[in-house]
Design an enzyme around this catalytic site. Structure first.
Site, PDB file in Angstrom:
ATOM      1  N   ASN A   9       0.865  -1.169   0.000  1.00  0.00           N
ATOM      2  CA  ASN A   9       0.000   0.000   0.000  1.00  0.00           C
ATOM      3  C   ASN A   9       0.907   1.226   0.000  1.00  0.00           C
ATOM      4  O   ASN A   9       1.514   1.551   1.018  1.00  0.00           O
ATOM      5  CB  ASN A   9      -0.889  -0.032   1.261  1.00  0.00           C
ATOM      6  CG  ASN A   9      -1.713   1.229   1.407  1.00  0.00           C
ATOM      7  OD1 ASN A   9      -1.722   2.091   0.519  1.00  0.00           O
ATOM      8  ND2 ASN A   9      -2.397   1.357   2.524  1.00  0.00           N
ATOM      9  N   LYS A  11       0.125   4.243  -0.177  1.00  0.00           N
ATOM     10  CA  LYS A  11      -0.477   5.432   0.445  1.00  0.00           C
ATOM     11  C   LYS A  11      -0.247   6.635  -0.480  1.00  0.00           C
ATOM     12  O   LYS A  11      -0.228   6.455  -1.696  1.00  0.00           O
ATOM     13  CB  LYS A  11       0.060   5.635   1.865  1.00  0.00           C
ATOM     14  CG  LYS A  11      -0.093   4.346   2.682  1.00  0.00           C
ATOM     15  CD  LYS A  11       0.134   4.513   4.144  1.00  0.00           C
ATOM     16  CE  LYS A  11      -0.066   3.164   4.836  1.00  0.00           C
ATOM     17  NZ  LYS A  11       0.074   3.230   6.283  1.00  0.00           N
ATOM     18  N   HIS A  95      -9.376   0.788   5.184  1.00  0.00           N
ATOM     19  CA  HIS A  95      -8.075   1.055   5.808  1.00  0.00           C
ATOM     20  C   HIS A  95      -8.284   2.011   6.992  1.00  0.00           C
ATOM     21  O   HIS A  95      -9.104   2.912   6.927  1.00  0.00           O
ATOM     22  CB  HIS A  95      -7.107   1.666   4.789  1.00  0.00           C
ATOM     23  CG  HIS A  95      -5.699   1.693   5.313  1.00  0.00           C
ATOM     24  ND1 HIS A  95      -5.262   2.658   6.189  1.00  0.00           N
ATOM     25  CD2 HIS A  95      -4.655   0.851   5.125  1.00  0.00           C
ATOM     26  CE1 HIS A  95      -3.999   2.402   6.505  1.00  0.00           C
ATOM     27  NE2 HIS A  95      -3.613   1.314   5.880  1.00  0.00           N
ATOM     28  N   GLU A  97      -6.676   4.454   8.061  1.00  0.00           N
ATOM     29  CA  GLU A  97      -6.496   5.889   7.792  1.00  0.00           C
ATOM     30  C   GLU A  97      -7.765   6.480   7.189  1.00  0.00           C
ATOM     31  O   GLU A  97      -8.099   7.635   7.434  1.00  0.00           O
ATOM     32  CB  GLU A  97      -5.274   6.089   6.875  1.00  0.00           C
ATOM     33  CG  GLU A  97      -3.985   5.904   7.670  1.00  0.00           C
ATOM     34  CD  GLU A  97      -2.813   5.384   6.874  1.00  0.00           C
ATOM     35  OE1 GLU A  97      -2.805   5.487   5.627  1.00  0.00           O
ATOM     36  OE2 GLU A  97      -1.871   4.853   7.513  1.00  0.00           O
ATOM     37  N   GLU A 167      -4.755  -5.089  10.627  1.00  0.00           N
ATOM     38  CA  GLU A 167      -3.792  -4.002  10.769  1.00  0.00           C
ATOM     39  C   GLU A 167      -4.043  -3.274  12.089  1.00  0.00           C
ATOM     40  O   GLU A 167      -4.873  -2.352  12.141  1.00  0.00           O
ATOM     41  CB  GLU A 167      -3.941  -3.005   9.616  1.00  0.00           C
ATOM     42  CG  GLU A 167      -3.612  -3.584   8.263  1.00  0.00           C
ATOM     43  CD  GLU A 167      -3.039  -2.529   7.317  1.00  0.00           C
ATOM     44  OE1 GLU A 167      -2.076  -2.854   6.619  1.00  0.00           O
ATOM     45  OE2 GLU A 167      -3.527  -1.392   7.301  1.00  0.00           O
ATOM     46  N   GLY A 173       2.985   2.345  10.697  1.00  0.00           N
ATOM     47  CA  GLY A 173       3.903   3.470  10.535  1.00  0.00           C
ATOM     48  C   GLY A 173       4.619   3.862  11.816  1.00  0.00           C
ATOM     49  O   GLY A 173       5.235   4.918  11.902  1.00  0.00           O
ATOM     50  N   SER A 212       4.008  -2.101  10.148  1.00  0.00           N
ATOM     51  CA  SER A 212       5.470  -2.109  10.275  1.00  0.00           C
ATOM     52  C   SER A 212       6.102  -3.439   9.868  1.00  0.00           C
ATOM     53  O   SER A 212       7.071  -3.888  10.485  1.00  0.00           O
ATOM     54  CB  SER A 212       5.896  -1.705  11.693  1.00  0.00           C
ATOM     55  OG  SER A 212       5.423  -0.400  11.996  1.00  0.00           O
TER      56      SER A 212
END
Ligand code: 13P
Length: 257
Positions: A9, A11, A95, A97, A167, A173, A212
């Site tokens: 991904n 992003k 996701h 985010e 996730e 991140g 990560s």
């Protein structure tokens, strides 16, 4: 045996020239005999370029999101028919985010999942708990709620054509990876939830870990019996790291015990 998946991904990263260089390098490094489904998910504007660059090769292209509506007056949005039209095969939905920054709720994510399935593409459903939920030992409750919304709308049988990505938000991140045992625990729980309704589909379902994942920790994660690959953020922007992660997925059966 379930065939592993490694999806990158990207992003909101990339440029035409950087993408071209990265994809060309990846194509050179990924071995065609590796028994792994490899996917890259660039931003919308680069999807068609990526499909063209990767045509005929082993690496497939996915999108990071989609609009739940089929078409019409939805300024700034992209439909699943458009994604299919440019050659996408996978679509990430839910996701964290997007859940957090774009206020997507479980019902909207479930509708996106439906749209992707109906178009014949493969949804990659992201689930995962925040740090606060993690510390409150609510991971299983949160992922069940996220999963149940999709099952309620599509049925457990829809997971015959889908992928789940666990996730944990606190691992995205942050450099703080879930331990292989933590990931295994939630993956087994998710598989068990599907198995309550359909054991065969649960047995075939690919459940990816994201948060990560790096070249250095992929092998120990993929060694877990219910971890079928990774959804990779930062490390998917490096040919070297992404290659190592794909190689770890390809070799996992050899190192599992
Ligand atoms: P990182 O691998 O950068 O932690 O991102 C994970 C992720 O969000 C993939 O979708």
């Amino acid at each position: 045996m379930r065939r592993p998946v490694v999806a990158g991904n990207w992003k909101m990263h990339g440029s035409r020239s950087a993408n071209q260089a990265l994809l060309t390098e990846l194509e050179r490094r990924v071995m065609p005999e590796w028994p792994v489904d490899i996917v890259v998910c660039p931003p919308y504007v680069y999807l068609a370029d990526a499909v063209r660059t990767l045509e005929g090769g082993q690496i497939q292209v996915g999108a990071q999101d989609v609009c739940a509506e089929a078409g019409g007056a939805f300024t700034g949005q992209v439909s699943v028919a458009m994604l299919k039209d440019v050659g996408c095969r996978y679509v990430i939905v839910g996701h964290s985010e997007r859940r957090r920054l774009n206020h997507e709720d479980d019902a909207l994510v479930a509708r996106k999942f439906t749209a992707v399935l109906q178009a014949g593409l493969t949804p990659v459903l992201c689930v995962g708990e925040t740090l606060e939920e993690h510390e409150g030992h609510r991971a299983e409750a949160v992922v069940s709620r996220q999963l149940d919304a999709v099952i309620a709308m599509n049925g457990a049988a829809s997971f015959a054509h889908a992928i789940i990505a666990y996730e944990p938000v606190w691992a995205i991140g942050t450099g703080r990876t879930a331990t292989p045992q933590q990931a295994q625990g939630v993956h087994a729980y998710l598989r068990g939830r599907i198995a309550q309704q359909d054991a065969k589909i649960a047995g075939q379902l690919r459940i990816l870990y994201g948060g990560s994942v790096k070249g250095g920790n992929a092998a120990e994660l993929f060694r877990m019996p219910d971890v079928d690959g990774g959804l990779v953020g930062g490390a998917s922007l490096s040919a070297d790291e992404f290659q190592q992660i794909c190689a770890a997925a390809a070799l996992r059966d050899a190192v599992r015990h």
